[in-house]
Enzyme design. Sequence first.
Site, PDB file in Angstrom:
ATOM      1  CB  SER A 163      63.494  43.657  -9.461  1.00 28.44           C
ATOM      2  OG  SER A 163      64.257  42.484  -9.291  1.00 28.44           O
ATOM      3  CG  ASP A 204      61.563  39.369  -2.598  1.00 28.81           C
ATOM      4  OD1 ASP A 204      62.444  38.572  -2.975  1.00 28.81           O
ATOM      5  OD2 ASP A 204      61.479  40.531  -3.026  1.00 28.81           O
ATOM      6  CG  HIS A 206      61.192  39.790  -6.514  1.00 24.87           C
ATOM      7  ND1 HIS A 206      61.993  40.649  -5.796  1.00 24.87           N
ATOM      8  CD2 HIS A 206      61.514  39.977  -7.819  1.00 24.87           C
ATOM      9  CE1 HIS A 206      62.775  41.309  -6.636  1.00 24.87           C
ATOM     10  NE2 HIS A 206      62.498  40.928  -7.866  1.00 24.87           N
TER      11      HIS A 206
END
Length: 270
Positions: free
Chosen positions: A107, A215, A245
């Site tokens: 991320s 995502d 995600h």
Amino acid sequence: MASVRDGDASGVPVRVYDPAPGSAGRPLVVFLHGGGWVMCGIGTHDATCRRLAAGSGAVVVSVGYRLAPEHPWPAAADDALTVLLWARAQAGALGCDPRRVVPAGDSSGGNLAAVTALRAPELVAGQLLVYPPLDAAAAPAEGRGPGTVPASGSGPASGSGSVSAYGEGYFHTTAHMAWYWEQYGGDPAHPYVSPLRARDVSRLPRTLLVLADCDPLRDEGLAYARRLGAAGVDCTVHLYPGVFHGFLGLPLPAARTALTAVTAWLRATE
């Protein structure tokens, strides 16, 4: 782990995971945790780092970089580079090959890993990017501040397929991402904020992009892979269907599959 120790890397807190002390010539992973640049830390990603080290045989250095909004861009990016330089200098003492250093992250940590590779491509042997945000201008315009630039041909527009399909209802939302970008700051057009907007990516090392299909950031990752491939960079994409995600840190079959693939890729780093 045979050894786990907390330490200081030129002023930045780190935790060093060594699966086999006494070994030599191994890869050295500089790991940047996710959390939107505002949350999480070394502790939240402890299990992930242990799995990466155990599966790959690499030493993993987890970075406790400064968090926004108290420390906006470029604080986290600078801390990431500081630890990369420290890790290379310490590689021999850690039983690693300084030519096999890999920035990695999930991320927002994937963003920091990509930025670190852009800043020092000659110092890294690869980059591992797990569902990274790569283009600040792809988030909804509200809340991005005066540095906002419109999405352009260099990246996916805010109406791209994954943003439209998965912007809500799949754990990580476009509203979350816009808020994270606002806290982090920086000019969305700057490549050390938005790596997808870098003018030249041809000097980047071999790359593994791990993406979740459900995502909103998926298309940014795919766009970056296309750019790297067009520039002649050895880039591999692992796109996992049916997951969202953050899946890598969860007890899911896809996470186990992804970790197996990631650690194999790390072992092959030269």
